[in-house]
Design an enzyme around this catalytic site. Sequence first.
Site, short mmCIF file in Angstrom:
data_model
loop_
_atom_site.label_atom_id
_atom_site.label_comp_id
_atom_site.label_asym_id
_atom_site.label_seq_id
_atom_site.Cartn_x
_atom_site.Cartn_y
_atom_site.Cartn_z
CG ASP A 1 36.17 32.87 26.97
OD1 ASP A 1 37.11 31.66 26.74
OD2 ASP A 1 36.79 33.75 27.00
CG ASP B 1 36.03 37.73 30.12
OD1 ASP B 1 35.23 38.26 29.16
OD2 ASP B 1 37.06 37.36 29.40
N1 LIG Z 1 35.44 42.70 38.20
C1 LIG Z 1 36.68 42.67 38.29
N2 LIG Z 1 37.46 42.97 39.37
C2 LIG Z 1 38.75 42.86 39.55
N3 LIG Z 1 39.57 42.38 38.39
C3 LIG Z 1 39.00 42.34 37.24
C4 LIG Z 1 37.43 42.47 37.14
N4 LIG Z 1 36.93 42.02 35.84
C5 LIG Z 1 38.43 41.85 35.26
N5 LIG Z 1 39.29 41.83 35.97
C6 LIG Z 1 40.80 41.58 35.68
O1 LIG Z 1 41.15 41.97 34.34
C7 LIG Z 1 41.10 40.56 33.61
C8 LIG Z 1 40.77 40.71 32.33
O2 LIG Z 1 39.23 40.68 32.38
P1 LIG Z 1 38.22 39.90 31.55
O3 LIG Z 1 36.87 40.33 31.86
O4 LIG Z 1 38.46 38.28 31.62
O5 LIG Z 1 38.48 40.57 30.11
P2 LIG Z 1 39.44 40.01 28.65
O6 LIG Z 1 37.92 39.78 27.74
O7 LIG Z 1 40.46 40.99 28.48
O8 LIG Z 1 39.81 38.65 29.01
C9 LIG Z 1 40.86 39.59 34.60
O9 LIG Z 1 41.72 38.43 34.49
C10 LIG Z 1 41.05 40.12 36.00
O10 LIG Z 1 42.52 40.06 36.17
MG LIG Z 2 39.05 36.95 30.18
#
Ligand SMILES: Nc1ncnc2c1ncn2[C@@H]1O[C@H](COP(=O)(O)OP(=O)(O)O)[C@@H](O)[C@H]1O
Ligand SMILES: [Mg+2]
Length: 261
Positions: free
Chosen positions: A195, A215
């Site tokens: 992804d 993610d």
């Molecule tokens: N480890 C992390 N540290 C800081 N921000 C994070 C982290 N993981 C996710 N985020 C924030 O949260 C958002 C969504 O996380 P993500 O894992 O991509 O979940 P989703 O499945 O909702 O896309 C990211 O784009 C980022 O801005």
């Molecule tokens: Mg994401």
Amino acid sequence: MMNKIEKKISLFDKQKDQLRIKIKDTDDIKILDEVFDIATLKILYEFANKGIIKEMVGPVSTGKEANIFHAIGSERELAIKIYRISTSNFREMQNYLIGDPRFSNIRHTKKDIVFAWTKKELRNLKRAYEAGVRVPKPIIAHKNVLVMEFIGKDGIPMPQLKDVELDKTQRKKIFNKIIEYIKLLYQNAKLVHSDLSEYNILYTNKNEYPIVFIDMGQSLTTDHYHAEEFLIRDIKNMVRFFNKQGIEYSEDKIIKEVRSK
Ligand SMILES: Nc1ncnc2c1ncn2[C@@H]1O[C@H](COP(=O)(O)OP(=O)(O)O)[C@@H](O)[C@H]1O
Ligand SMILES: [Mg+2]
């Protein structure tokens, strides 16, 4: 009789010293109601009791499947990813789980699938981390809750790649780093992100680790029957993003480069 939300708030009140969660307004209550069911709260309390979480600070992101919260840990800031059981697209999750030998034995109820998914993200992050790909350092996962290193400072996450402006030299450097990480994932961790896009890459602007892959719930082992297809899709996504900014990269060349030893 207390209604559901009142019950939760009273539970929160009882435990709030432990987690130091502050309820500020109705928006908070809405998120609370959606994300923090009693079972999820219990997990957070367990993490607090173990000293993993010192303080839950607040929401960072509300996605399709999961919410990300910022928290304070014993040594560092934490990101807590909480998969919602009710609104998760578990059928799609199931498609990614089937064919992954690590998860061939899971039961196929909605809950079990979300729990397996959460564990899968932890394991994928671990494998990536150990292979030298900069990802949030995974800490622990239990049921639908994943705890990892927070990429950012003082509760402000580093920006997604889609939101940063790069000059030409930076762009080249970042693109090469992305390809290096895709290759490390593929060759060393035996994983395909699956992804990868400008949404799931955070930009730190640090010299050593200018970008961070995030993610990884849907990441697949390279022996999965969709792995090659998703590897190509990941590469195409990145080439499309960078070519839009006036750099000419050839997909085929990069696919070859990632596959070559
Ligand atoms: N480890 C992390 N540290 C800081 N921000 C994070 C982290 N993981 C996710 N985020 C924030 O949260 C958002 C969504 O996380 P993500 O894992 O991509 O979940 P989703 O499945 O909702 O896309 C990211 O784009 C980022 O801005
Ligand atoms: Mg994401």
